[in-house]
Design a protein around this motif. Sequence first.
Motif, short mmCIF file in Angstrom:
data_model
loop_
_atom_site.label_atom_id
_atom_site.label_comp_id
_atom_site.label_asym_id
_atom_site.label_seq_id
_atom_site.Cartn_x
_atom_site.Cartn_y
_atom_site.Cartn_z
N SER A 80 0.83 -1.20 0.00
CA SER A 80 0.00 0.00 0.00
C SER A 80 0.86 1.26 0.00
CB SER A 80 -0.91 0.01 1.22
OG SER A 80 -1.60 1.24 1.31
N SER A 81 0.55 2.17 -0.90
CA SER A 81 1.26 3.45 -0.94
C SER A 81 0.91 4.33 0.26
CB SER A 81 0.93 4.19 -2.24
OG SER A 81 -0.46 4.42 -2.35
N PRO A 109 1.86 -0.15 -6.32
CA PRO A 109 0.75 0.07 -5.36
C PRO A 109 -0.34 -0.99 -5.53
CG PRO A 109 1.41 2.14 -6.36
CD PRO A 109 2.11 1.05 -7.13
N GLU A 111 -4.18 -2.18 -4.40
CA GLU A 111 -5.46 -1.76 -3.84
C GLU A 111 -6.22 -2.97 -3.30
OE1 GLU A 111 -6.46 1.33 -3.48
OE2 GLU A 111 -4.65 2.11 -4.46
#
Length: 210
Positions: A80-81, A109, A111
């Motif tokens: 996760s960013s 990244p 999601e």
Amino acid sequence: MDKLTIETFVLGPDETNCYLLSVGRKAVVIDPGIAPDRLIERISEQGLQLQRVLITHFHLDHIGGVKELIAAHPAPVYGSSKDLFLKEISLEGGGIREFVEYLDFPLSPLEPGKTTVLGQPVIVLPTPGHTPGSLSYFFPAAGCVFVGDLIFMIGVGRTDLPRGSGPELIGSIRSRIFSLPDETRIYSGHGPMTTVTHEKANNPEFQRGV
């Protein structure tokens, strides 16, 4: 569907659990911690092809070995960013600023949602609380979930580090982990494997009701 094999490596001074998952000759690593030499050797010994690296969260003890691992076995790294802010915070404050060069690996990244890993269905669960970007990886066919430092056998993750949140952490466990089938095995970032049933019945944080 081929069987998922899970091997655990306890790495670094914080005794962080790193998981090597494989189906046939293809492999995935979850949370390569500090000093991953034994992990790297195992992948080479077994002739495994590393497909990807999955990160639960961006604390040093969980990502300290990423760069060494992908130097030996190149593969994309997913996480996760939302945890990248830790690069701006000092180690003393709970971040990784002093180690940014050492930890500066390319990140893809990831999601929340459904995906496929090693031919297995996987649900990427958003489980903030320990960090804002903490992710858990649920493998329904294999009956297991990898949770990082969200929950442990008879314990939960700390929330006193940057942007940690006790209410969020408890909410993540209740809504994301305790909603999984009771027999689901929980693989944590530290300590032994446990199950949803065991933690519902025995975790002191939830004795007032799940």
